[in-house]
Design an enzyme around this catalytic site. Sequence first.
Site, PDB file in Angstrom:
ATOM      1  N   GLU A 183      47.359  33.375  14.392  1.00  6.53           N
ATOM      2  CA  GLU A 183      48.180  33.695  13.028  1.00  6.53           C
ATOM      3  C   GLU A 183      47.286  33.355  11.703  1.00  6.53           C
ATOM      4  O   GLU A 183      47.363  34.154  10.892  1.00  6.53           O
ATOM      5  CB  GLU A 183      49.451  32.664  13.130  1.00  6.53           C
ATOM      6  CG  GLU A 183      50.046  32.760  11.620  1.00  6.53           C
ATOM      7  CD  GLU A 183      50.760  34.242  11.487  1.00  6.53           C
ATOM      8  OE1 GLU A 183      51.291  34.816  12.199  1.00  6.53           O
ATOM      9  OE2 GLU A 183      50.511  34.707  10.201  1.00  6.53           O
TER      10      GLU A 183
ATOM     11  N   LYS B 248      40.436  41.820   8.612  1.00  4.87           N
ATOM     12  CA  LYS B 248      41.926  41.183   8.729  1.00  4.87           C
ATOM     13  C   LYS B 248      42.598  42.533   8.875  1.00  4.87           C
ATOM     14  O   LYS B 248      43.565  42.582   9.904  1.00  4.87           O
ATOM     15  CB  LYS B 248      42.305  40.625   7.499  1.00  4.87           C
ATOM     16  CG  LYS B 248      41.653  39.243   7.433  1.00  4.87           C
ATOM     17  CD  LYS B 248      41.839  38.863   5.948  1.00  4.87           C
ATOM     18  CE  LYS B 248      41.323  37.388   5.913  1.00  4.87           C
ATOM     19  NZ  LYS B 248      40.970  36.781   4.428  1.00  4.87           N
TER      20      LYS B 248
ATOM     21  N   VAL C  40      44.647  35.912   9.693  1.00  7.60           N
ATOM     22  CA  VAL C  40      44.823  36.899   8.468  1.00  7.60           C
ATOM     23  C   VAL C  40      45.843  36.208   7.503  1.00  7.60           C
ATOM     24  O   VAL C  40      46.875  35.730   7.861  1.00  7.60           O
ATOM     25  CB  VAL C  40      45.532  38.138   9.309  1.00  7.60           C
ATOM     26  CG1 VAL C  40      46.074  39.032   7.924  1.00  7.60           C
ATOM     27  CG2 VAL C  40      44.779  38.904  10.240  1.00  7.60           C
TER      28      VAL C  40
HETATM   29  N1  HSE Z   1      37.417  34.333   1.601  1.00  7.07           N
HETATM   30  C1  HSE Z   1      38.670  34.408   1.997  1.00  7.07           C
HETATM   31  C2  HSE Z   1      39.698  34.999   0.881  1.00  7.07           C
HETATM   32  C3  HSE Z   1      39.215  33.179   2.786  1.00  7.07           C
HETATM   33  O1  HSE Z   1      38.851  34.653  -0.133  1.00  7.07           O
HETATM   34  O2  HSE Z   1      40.636  35.100   0.982  1.00  7.07           O
HETATM   35  C4  HSE Z   1      40.586  33.361   3.640  1.00  7.07           C
HETATM   36  O3  HSE Z   1      39.916  34.318   4.779  1.00  7.07           O
END
Ligand code: HSE
Length: 334
Positions: free
Chosen positions: A144, A219, A147
Amino acid sequence: MRVFICGFGTVGQGLCEVLADRAQFFLDRYGEPVIVTGAMDSRTFILAPQGIAPLDLVARKKGSGRVGDESYTDSTAVLEQAEYDILVEVSPTDVKTGGAGLVNITYALNHGKDVITVNKGPLALKFCELISLARKNKCKLRFEGSVAGAMPIINLCHENLKGERISSIRGIFNGTCNFILSKMDKGQPFEQALKEAQQMGYAETDPTNDIEGYDSACKVAILANSIFGRNVTFNDVKITGITGITDEAVAMAASRNMVIRLIGEISETRLEVGPRLVPKGHPLSISGTLNTALIQADLAGPITITGRGAGRIETASAILSDLIAIMDERRNRR
Ligand code: HSE
């Protein structure tokens, strides 16, 4: 329930804080504690078959920069000695090879262990292989938090929206890019906004992964595989990042009452990440580090979810929900 934690950075430490905070919850719900029987960071490990207090692990890491006293070169040799029921894999994402995460997850599933991970690399590169391996060995593989951190999306679609036909998901899946674009809306230069996002601890270890759209693409691939039943990898996603977005483009969008946002799009036929013009006030026009998704379902219609896509405790909250799901299932089987 015995848990071994691979990766002891922000998320591993956050998970330990959450486990300590929810100790009584586990005792009340299952009549047994969750015991952490060991952990490893990128260089060291600790094995504690009888369990070690999660907050002691955090203190060790904060005090010395190492979670364990012993060093290792082969993580599977450590896992071979470890005693655990569930592997929590939270080592840093490697989108090129899957990195240590892929090795550790594969090893655990091959040895009949359930796995919870938020590591995007292995899932974005070898999703179908890992799911098949889990099925073959009758293990759970839950992810979970991979993403959008604390924002429930995978379990929501698999559990609450089980009977729906989902035709598309469009969303903001990278907090760093959204933060930068929102700051640019207010006239702040790109580089300065990126620096701020890094200081907040949101950006990936290598922020190129954020701004070039690679993190969002991971993602998108994970959602395509897990929700749309597709068989794709990160390399199948059409990706455009935000490095080409100029101040002039942002101003032009604003003059038309629009904002520019980095949107990930998934459907049966679409797999894309790219900057899009979004009308102000639209659910996908959110500002700051939040993530959001617009799920198009046939019976329910459009469903919008928004939440914190990263953060120590927030990501640990997604791991907690996977842990509870696995423990509920084991309890129901008994
Ligand atoms: N680097 C990612 C972001 C972190 O800025 O959303 C979470 O996957």
